[in-house]
Design an enzyme around this catalytic site. Structure first.
Site, PDB file in Angstrom:
ATOM      1  N   ASN A 161      -3.566 -20.554 -16.249  1.00 37.27           N
ATOM      2  CA  ASN A 161      -2.978 -19.643 -15.274  1.00 37.27           C
ATOM      3  C   ASN A 161      -3.578 -19.951 -13.903  1.00 37.27           C
ATOM      4  O   ASN A 161      -4.632 -19.437 -13.529  1.00 37.27           O
ATOM      5  CB  ASN A 161      -3.245 -18.192 -15.674  1.00 37.27           C
ATOM      6  CG  ASN A 161      -2.481 -17.792 -16.912  1.00 37.27           C
ATOM      7  OD1 ASN A 161      -1.281 -17.554 -16.870  1.00 37.27           O
ATOM      8  ND2 ASN A 161      -3.187 -17.732 -18.045  1.00 37.27           N
ATOM      9  N   GLU A 162      -2.895 -20.816 -13.165  1.00 36.54           N
ATOM     10  CA  GLU A 162      -3.370 -21.255 -11.871  1.00 36.54           C
ATOM     11  C   GLU A 162      -3.179 -20.150 -10.832  1.00 36.54           C
ATOM     12  O   GLU A 162      -2.495 -19.154 -11.076  1.00 36.54           O
ATOM     13  CB  GLU A 162      -2.600 -22.510 -11.437  1.00 36.54           C
ATOM     14  CG  GLU A 162      -2.734 -23.697 -12.382  1.00 36.54           C
ATOM     15  CD  GLU A 162      -4.087 -24.395 -12.317  1.00 36.54           C
ATOM     16  OE1 GLU A 162      -5.030 -23.816 -11.730  1.00 36.54           O
ATOM     17  OE2 GLU A 162      -4.216 -25.504 -12.858  1.00 36.54           O
TER      18      GLU A 162
END
Length: 633
Positions: A161-162
């Protein structure tokens, strides 16, 4: 939000425990998992674990394996779901998370194969959405995740989850951040080979776990971890959303915790014992905060920033300012090996012996000149006997393209000898090799030779001649791969033999606060064990250890025990020495201010240290290399 356990933790919105080291943290976390597994097993119920990959949880998995083998902890009633997987990689790929998990954990336990679940990275793009929904349905059907294990990336990502991932995001296909891909470049033998997409559980999916345990090691994670723990949650830092989970806890080592307020600025969160080190740190922080040189700090500056008690104990301000200014000024020296025939009362290094034996320990070729190339040359020019010891060959860091060019050059120049046959063999192996395949022993040998040549040329530019180079090629590296190194007796014995042979007065080393799975950290651990082995020997009483850092690790002025300034010409010489490491161009895992080349990062790093000294009111220099004194072992 978690309630703080103490006054010092009042700024922390997630319960964070600082352990002695990564192994101690993993023992605690593994103990919690083992207790839950045994409790559920006794009740005839399963435990559902969410698992992470990467270097961070490797030590945890080793401890779980130990508990299984030595304490008979059974995993027959454990069901696992992994966070993520690269999209487009088959399970057999050496960097697939399916393979990683089996090699690092599952193959060593009694967990039934049907209880193991990972996202399928081979699903066609058009079918990914449906596969992600089906994956979530599986762990809901299993009763939901009891405990989720996490690491944290340098972008603040959890799973993949950037930044930009929302609190409610679900399991999905994501595009990987440039920094994340660069961090994985060495694992994939080049950034171009790193997949651009991955399947990951979303932040919202992760938050549904009943318990969340995040692990973090090394100073490279310090800033992002502190932001996740102390700052307002934002989708620019996905890990910060863990603040809203009542069962979230962070387990970290001292290096990863170093940017937490209670560690770096304890005077802001409670009363402190004003030791000389903390006082110096506080005054430097105040100077930087109010943007005044140290000697211009006023009584009201201290009072307005929560430091009135420091003045009460050690004031008035003018006297305290002078004392700290003198301490900082005395770290500056143009004589890193000590100045002969000088009063060394307040100098970082002792004057005698005038000609010292020095060992510079470099984990891989180029670490030495990147971290201390200017100081290295200064030591040589001032007449010290400098030996540079390369712990590893660094062959894992050479792109195939560089090896191919070297092989072609040998074939063209060497005629019909054995060298040509060897080069032709390597060339054929490179042509037959897939983008993700590991190197053959022949390819690794050629890549090691290539890095040796670069190291010789680089050190020649620093004045270090071939007889003073030691290529140790330690087995932990030659027989290992990134994230999976394990040092042994032969490694420690080789370094101990070198130390006994040279009997140095000074050792310069790096890796003390790095991620424990990194080459630098493993190399430093080997050095420490070698030093422990030589305790009591006569030369040890006159040996000091100095720590240097690479350009991807910042220095706070208050941490610096020795600051070696150099001129514009000397900075240029250092850059030229770095430039000889041509195979490493654009291979650095750090991109700072848009700089991709290692020499650019080193130049910026050394200039930045000089600027900080100037802002504190000290002399203005072109560049500075910094060192910390390591406690006597």
């Amino acid at each position: 939000m978690n309630r703080p356990d103490s006054e010092a933790q009042q700024r922390e919105r997630i319960r964070t425990t600082i352990h002695a080291d990564a192994d101690a943290a993993c023992a605690v976390v593994a103990g919690e998992l083992a207790a839950l597994i045994r409790e559920r097993q006794a009740a005839g119920r399963t435990v559902v674990l969410g698992l992470a990959t990467g270097s961070t949880p490797v030590r945890l998995y080793r401890e779980l394996i130990r508990l299984h083998r030595e304490e008979k902890l059974s995993f027959r009633h454990v069901v696992t779901f992994n966070l993520d997987e690269y999209h487009g990689l088959p399970r057999t790929h050496p960097e697939s998370y399916w393979r990683f998990m089996h090699e690092q954990l599952f193959d060593h336990l009694d967990i039934p194969p049907e209880n193991i679940h990972l996202p399928d990275g081979t699903v066609p793009r058009a079918e990914v959405f449906g596969a992600c929904r089906a994956y979530e349905e599986k762990f809901r059907a299993a009763g939901g995740i009891d405990v989720q294990i996490l690491g944290i990336g340098r972008t603040g990502h959890i799973g993949f989850n950037e930044p930009g991932s929302g609190r409610d995001s679900r399991t999905r296909l994501v595009t990987l951040d440039a920094l994340t891909r660069r961090d994985a470049a060495r694992d994939f033998l080049g950034e171009t080979n790193v997949p651009r997409h991955a399947i990951t559980m979303g932040v919202g999916t992760i938050l549904e776990a009943r318990r969340i345990l995040l692990l973090a090691w090394g100073e490279g994670k310090a800033r992002v971890l502190a932001d996740a723990v102390e700052k307002t949650p934002t989708d620019a830092l996905p890990a910060s959303f863990l603040q809203g989970h009542p069962g979230a806890a962070f387990h970290v080592d001292p290096a990863a915790a170093s940017a937490l307020t209670r560690q770096c600025h304890p005077w802001l969160v409670g009363t402190v014992a004003w030791t000389p080190g903390i006082a110096r740190r506080a005054v430097v922080w105040l100077s930087q905060t109010v943007r005044k040189p140290v000697l211009k700090l006023l009584e009201e500056d201290y009072s307005e920033h929560g430091m009135a008690d420091l003045l009460t104990e050690q004031g008035p301000a003018y006297g305290l300012n002078i004392r700290i200014f003198n301490e900082l000024q005395r770290t500056i020296t143009g004589w890193p090996g000590g100045k002969p025939d000088a009063d060394d009362t307040h100098r970082p290094e002792r004057a005698m012996p005038a000609r010292k034996r020095v060992v510079v320990v470099s984990p891989e070729p180029s670490d030495d000149v990147l971290g201390m190339g200017g100081t290295l040359r200064r030591l040589v020019d001032q007449g010290h006997e400098v030996t540079v010891a390369y712990i590893t060959s660094g062959n894992l860091g050479v792109p195939d393209e560089e090896a191919a060019m070297a092989a072609d050059l040998v074939v063209e120049l060497a005629g019909a000898g054995e060298e040509t046959k060897f080069a032709q063999t390597v060339r054929r192996q490179l042509e037959a090799k897939t983008a993700f395949e590991g190197d053959t022993p022949e390819i690794r040998r050629l890549k090691g030779v290539l890095r040796r040549g670069e190291a010789r040329a680089s050190l020649q530019a620093c004045g270090v001649t071939a007889p003073h180079l030691r290529f140790l090629d330690l087995p932990f590296y030659e027989q290992g791969r990134y994230r999976q190194f394990r040092a042994g007796e032969r490694d420690v014995g080789t370094v101990a033999t070198l130390l006994r042979e040279v009997q140095p007065h000074q050792i310069f080393a790096t890796g003390h606060s790095a991620d424990p799975s990194s080459v630098a950290a493993v190399s430093f651990a080997v050095l420490r064990q070698a030093l422990a082995r030589t305790n009591g020997e006569a030369w040890r009483g006159d040996c000091r250890v100095w720590l240097y850092r690479g350009p991807d690790r910042d220095w706070a002025p208050a941490e610096i025990a020795m600051a070696v300034p150099f001129s514009p010409h000397e900075l240029t010489q250092k850059i030229q020495a770095i430039y000889h490491h041509k195979s490493q161009r654009s291979q650095s895992p750090v991109v700072a201010a848009g700089l991709h080349e290692a020499w650019q990062q080193a130049e910026q790093h050394n200039r930045a240290i000089a600027v900080r000294y100037d802002q504190l009111g000290l002399a203005e220099y072109e560049a500075i290399e910094a060192f910390e004194r390591f406690p006597d072992l």
